[in-house]
Design a protein around this motif. Structure first.
Motif, PDB file in Angstrom:
ATOM      1  N   VAL A 197     -20.185 -12.781 -42.646  1.00  0.00           N
ATOM      2  CA  VAL A 197     -21.906 -13.807 -41.999  1.00  0.00           C
ATOM      3  C   VAL A 197     -22.702 -13.320 -41.698  1.00  0.00           C
ATOM      4  O   VAL A 197     -23.750 -13.499 -42.191  1.00  0.00           O
ATOM      5  CB  VAL A 197     -21.027 -15.507 -41.738  1.00  0.00           C
ATOM      6  CG1 VAL A 197     -22.731 -16.193 -42.438  1.00  0.00           C
ATOM      7  CG2 VAL A 197     -20.486 -15.993 -43.375  1.00  0.00           C
ATOM      8  N   ASP A 198     -22.297 -12.199 -40.527  1.00  0.00           N
ATOM      9  CA  ASP A 198     -23.615 -12.361 -39.726  1.00  0.00           C
ATOM     10  C   ASP A 198     -24.635 -11.180 -40.740  1.00  0.00           C
ATOM     11  O   ASP A 198     -25.335 -10.372 -41.125  1.00  0.00           O
ATOM     12  CB  ASP A 198     -23.271 -11.176 -38.641  1.00  0.00           C
ATOM     13  CG  ASP A 198     -23.120 -12.347 -37.489  1.00  0.00           C
ATOM     14  OD1 ASP A 198     -24.073 -13.538 -36.861  1.00  0.00           O
ATOM     15  OD2 ASP A 198     -21.892 -12.089 -36.791  1.00  0.00           O
ATOM     16  N   VAL A 199     -23.873  -9.980 -41.172  1.00  0.00           N
ATOM     17  CA  VAL A 199     -24.356  -8.888 -41.947  1.00  0.00           C
ATOM     18  C   VAL A 199     -24.261  -9.048 -43.294  1.00  0.00           C
ATOM     19  O   VAL A 199     -25.967  -8.892 -43.831  1.00  0.00           O
ATOM     20  CB  VAL A 199     -22.374  -7.671 -41.925  1.00  0.00           C
ATOM     21  CG1 VAL A 199     -23.501  -6.784 -43.227  1.00  0.00           C
ATOM     22  CG2 VAL A 199     -21.589  -7.577 -41.619  1.00  0.00           C
ATOM     23  N   ILE A 200     -24.036 -10.144 -44.055  1.00  0.00           N
ATOM     24  CA  ILE A 200     -24.221 -10.413 -45.679  1.00  0.00           C
ATOM     25  C   ILE A 200     -25.846 -11.563 -45.458  1.00  0.00           C
ATOM     26  O   ILE A 200     -26.397 -10.964 -45.773  1.00  0.00           O
ATOM     27  CB  ILE A 200     -23.300 -11.580 -45.875  1.00  0.00           C
ATOM     28  CG1 ILE A 200     -21.802 -11.082 -45.949  1.00  0.00           C
ATOM     29  CG2 ILE A 200     -24.427 -12.196 -47.420  1.00  0.00           C
ATOM     30  CD1 ILE A 200     -20.705 -11.832 -46.342  1.00  0.00           C
ATOM     31  N   GLN A 201     -25.679 -11.617 -43.720  1.00  0.00           N
ATOM     32  CA  GLN A 201     -27.062 -13.053 -43.701  1.00  0.00           C
ATOM     33  C   GLN A 201     -28.345 -11.802 -43.673  1.00  0.00           C
ATOM     34  O   GLN A 201     -30.041 -11.941 -44.091  1.00  0.00           O
ATOM     35  CB  GLN A 201     -27.127 -13.781 -43.111  1.00  0.00           C
ATOM     36  CG  GLN A 201     -28.293 -14.712 -42.550  1.00  0.00           C
ATOM     37  CD  GLN A 201     -28.144 -15.741 -41.509  1.00  0.00           C
ATOM     38  OE1 GLN A 201     -27.615 -15.596 -40.813  1.00  0.00           O
ATOM     39  NE2 GLN A 201     -29.231 -17.007 -41.651  1.00  0.00           N
ATOM     40  N   GLY A 247     -15.442 -17.523 -45.586  1.00  0.00           N
ATOM     41  CA  GLY A 247     -15.807 -17.295 -47.140  1.00  0.00           C
ATOM     42  C   GLY A 247     -16.576 -17.653 -48.170  1.00  0.00           C
ATOM     43  O   GLY A 247     -17.724 -17.274 -48.817  1.00  0.00           O
ATOM     44  N   ASP A 248     -17.045 -19.810 -47.845  1.00  0.00           N
ATOM     45  CA  ASP A 248     -17.661 -19.655 -49.111  1.00  0.00           C
ATOM     46  C   ASP A 248     -19.432 -19.831 -48.137  1.00  0.00           C
ATOM     47  O   ASP A 248     -20.298 -19.785 -49.307  1.00  0.00           O
ATOM     48  CB  ASP A 248     -17.622 -21.574 -48.406  1.00  0.00           C
ATOM     49  CG  ASP A 248     -15.992 -22.035 -49.505  1.00  0.00           C
ATOM     50  OD1 ASP A 248     -15.998 -21.604 -50.744  1.00  0.00           O
ATOM     51  OD2 ASP A 248     -16.076 -23.010 -48.818  1.00  0.00           O
ATOM     52  N   THR A 249     -19.229 -19.752 -47.467  1.00  0.00           N
ATOM     53  CA  THR A 249     -21.021 -19.536 -46.640  1.00  0.00           C
ATOM     54  C   THR A 249     -21.200 -17.688 -46.513  1.00  0.00           C
ATOM     55  O   THR A 249     -22.363 -17.636 -47.236  1.00  0.00           O
ATOM     56  CB  THR A 249     -20.721 -19.477 -45.266  1.00  0.00           C
ATOM     57  OG1 THR A 249     -20.400 -20.395 -44.756  1.00  0.00           O
ATOM     58  CG2 THR A 249     -21.973 -19.204 -44.667  1.00  0.00           C
ATOM     59  N   ALA A 250     -20.146 -16.926 -46.952  1.00  0.00           N
ATOM     60  CA  ALA A 250     -20.609 -15.899 -47.390  1.00  0.00           C
ATOM     61  C   ALA A 250     -21.008 -15.526 -48.829  1.00  0.00           C
ATOM     62  O   ALA A 250     -21.749 -14.364 -48.972  1.00  0.00           O
ATOM     63  CB  ALA A 250     -19.121 -14.842 -47.323  1.00  0.00           C
ATOM     64  N   LEU A 281     -24.377 -16.808 -49.481  1.00  0.00           N
ATOM     65  CA  LEU A 281     -25.339 -15.472 -49.379  1.00  0.00           C
ATOM     66  C   LEU A 281     -25.313 -14.542 -49.748  1.00  0.00           C
ATOM     67  O   LEU A 281     -26.471 -14.046 -50.233  1.00  0.00           O
ATOM     68  CB  LEU A 281     -24.699 -15.554 -47.443  1.00  0.00           C
ATOM     69  CG  LEU A 281     -25.040 -16.441 -46.361  1.00  0.00           C
ATOM     70  CD1 LEU A 281     -25.225 -15.841 -45.299  1.00  0.00           C
ATOM     71  CD2 LEU A 281     -26.550 -16.864 -45.990  1.00  0.00           C
ATOM     72  N   ALA A 282     -23.801 -14.952 -50.784  1.00  0.00           N
ATOM     73  CA  ALA A 282     -24.071 -12.898 -51.313  1.00  0.00           C
ATOM     74  C   ALA A 282     -24.738 -13.733 -52.204  1.00  0.00           C
ATOM     75  O   ALA A 282     -24.983 -13.072 -53.314  1.00  0.00           O
ATOM     76  CB  ALA A 282     -22.855 -12.452 -51.566  1.00  0.00           C
ATOM     77  N   GLY A 283     -24.644 -14.650 -52.846  1.00  0.00           N
ATOM     78  CA  GLY A 283     -25.749 -14.887 -54.180  1.00  0.00           C
ATOM     79  C   GLY A 283     -26.624 -14.909 -54.283  1.00  0.00           C
ATOM     80  O   GLY A 283     -27.049 -15.127 -55.617  1.00  0.00           O
ATOM     81  N   LEU A 284     -27.174 -15.503 -52.702  1.00  0.00           N
ATOM     82  CA  LEU A 284     -28.792 -15.498 -52.788  1.00  0.00           C
ATOM     83  C   LEU A 284     -29.309 -13.986 -52.932  1.00  0.00           C
ATOM     84  O   LEU A 284     -29.801 -13.532 -53.893  1.00  0.00           O
ATOM     85  CB  LEU A 284     -29.061 -15.893 -51.565  1.00  0.00           C
ATOM     86  CG  LEU A 284     -29.409 -17.549 -51.442  1.00  0.00           C
ATOM     87  CD1 LEU A 284     -29.270 -17.927 -50.034  1.00  0.00           C
ATOM     88  CD2 LEU A 284     -29.921 -18.346 -52.972  1.00  0.00           C
ATOM     89  N   ILE A 285     -28.203 -13.405 -52.374  1.00  0.00           N
ATOM     90  CA  ILE A 285     -28.600 -12.037 -52.451  1.00  0.00           C
ATOM     91  C   ILE A 285     -28.797 -11.260 -54.066  1.00  0.00           C
ATOM     92  O   ILE A 285     -29.487 -10.732 -55.026  1.00  0.00           O
ATOM     93  CB  ILE A 285     -27.811 -10.738 -51.867  1.00  0.00           C
ATOM     94  CG1 ILE A 285     -28.255 -11.226 -49.760  1.00  0.00           C
ATOM     95  CG2 ILE A 285     -27.823  -9.307 -52.280  1.00  0.00           C
ATOM     96  CD1 ILE A 285     -27.355 -10.393 -49.623  1.00  0.00           C
TER      97      ILE A 285
END
Ligand code: SF4
Length: 371
Positions: free
Chosen positions: A226-230, A10-13, A16-20
């Motif tokens: 995480v794959d999909v968000i990255q 969840g943290d990694t997701a 990455l969402a924050g970067l988006i």
């Protein structure tokens, strides 16, 4: 990253969402097609839509093998199963897909046809070996991911000189379908989340021509959240920079050239069909495979002189528009009322990779923003 849990962290997701959120431009929309039904389900199952800014929208593509098979091919299989003393073997997902006149393989089995559910191509071969007095037909469907196992069983059957095993081949190819969608321009796409499992076979470079011709950013994405968000972040970066190239996020499984042995096996057994009908996309040239003349003894269409069958989808079902990425399942008047996973009226509600099934199962859809 080595294990599945790391791709569901969840943290990694959230990072990455924050970067988006930081990198999207507020003055534009980003319409990203996830080609595979597996990605559609990951997006809804893991709530990825909820992590995206309002102007990032996922457009569902045709990457569900059961969904793109036209009803006429299923009707042809039903007619074969009911008109001769054969055993028809196929995957469970296909059993309840509506064929013509509200029929299905499931209903044909209830009427007495010998139709059996299998888990793999080798199951069909085993049934043929166990029933030498009966003709066994494997109703084979799928994109490039499931084509090598079909090729393998045909080669094994040939080596064993089996005379009671044939394949009704419905294997289709990803790049021609992608090219067709991009050429039509109907879905208005800014980038593509590329297939993952298919790409393990054909490799990332299989999309290079298509991306170059239509100036389309593409990122091959794994199926975990995480794959999909990255991959979404990588697509947004390409779009912002105005570039279009094939990137491979799913490096743990996909190489540039794919699986050399699998491709050689496919090439040995299959050749291009000049034309093949897809649900939603119509007849596309060089978009599907047929069994080569050398292996014609294992081709059910030839052995049983199967005639093409034309039939239509149920009135009101907008599966074709959903598969082209121009409509969402909740725009269908039958969605969730007349058509549910328990009583599916269209292929997209039956299949475990169908967009309608994803919308219904996870209920995370939200209204499309106008661009
Ligand atoms: S909700 Fe059912 S009838 Fe409507 S498009 Fe989806 S599968 Fe077809």
């Amino acid at each position: 990253m080595k294990y599945i849990d790391e791709f569901r962290d969840g943290d990694t997701a959230r990072l990455l969402a924050g970067l988006i959120h930081k990198e999207v431009r507020p003055d534009r929309n980003y319409r990203l097609m996830e080609f595979c039904g597996g990605h559609t389900h990951a997006i809804f199952r893991f709530g990825i839509v909820d992590l995206m800014p309002e102007n990032v929208r996922f457009v569902h593509g045709p990457g569900c093998p059961v969904c793109v098979l036209p009803a006429g091919r299923i009707e042809a299989a039903i007619r074969l199963a009911e008109s001769s003393d054969i055993i028809l073997c196929t995957y469970a997902d296909l059993m309840r897909v509506p064929a013509g006149k509200k029929d299905s393989l499931h209903k044909a089995r209830a009427r007495g046809a010998d139709i059996r559910m299998i888990y793999s191509a080798t199951d069909a071969l085993a049934i043929a070996q166990a029933n030498p007095e009966r003709q066994v037909v494997f109703f084979a469907i799928g994109f490039e991911t499931t084509t090598p196992p079909t090729a393998a069983v045909i080669r094994i059957a040939a080596a064993m000189a089996l005379t009671n095993f044939t394949v009704f081949c419905n294997h289709v190819l990803t790049p021609p379908a992608m090219a067709h969608i991009l050429a039509s321009g109907e879905a208005s796409i800014d980038g593509i989340l590329g297939p993952s499992h298919v790409s393990t076979i054909i490799g990332s470079q299989a999309y290079a021509d298509c991306c170059a011709q239509y100036r389309m950013p593409l990122v091959i994405a794994g199926f975990e959240p995480v794959d999909v968000i990255q991959s979404t972040l990588l697509l947004i970066r390409q779009i912002n920079e105005g570039i279009h190239r094939v990137e491979n996020q799913y490096t743990r499984a996909v190489s540039a050239s794919g699986n050399r042995k699998a491709k050689a096996l496919m090439d040995e057994i299959f050749e291009l069909r000049p034309r093949f009908e897809w649900r939603g996309l119509g007849e596309l040239p060089d978009s599907a495979l047929a069994i080569r003349h050398t292996y014609a003894a294992f081709d059910a269409e030839k052995r049983f002189h199967m005639a093409p069958v034309t039939t239509t989808d149920i009135n009101g079902c907008i599966c074709p528009a959903v598969l082209r990425g121009v409509s969402n399942p909740d725009e269908c008047k039958l969605f969730g009322t007349v058509c549910t996973p328990e009583e599916p009226k269209g292929a997209c509600m039956v299949s475990s990779e169908g967009a309608c099934a994803a919308y219904y199962s996870y209920g995370r859809f939200r209204a499309e923003v106008t661009s």
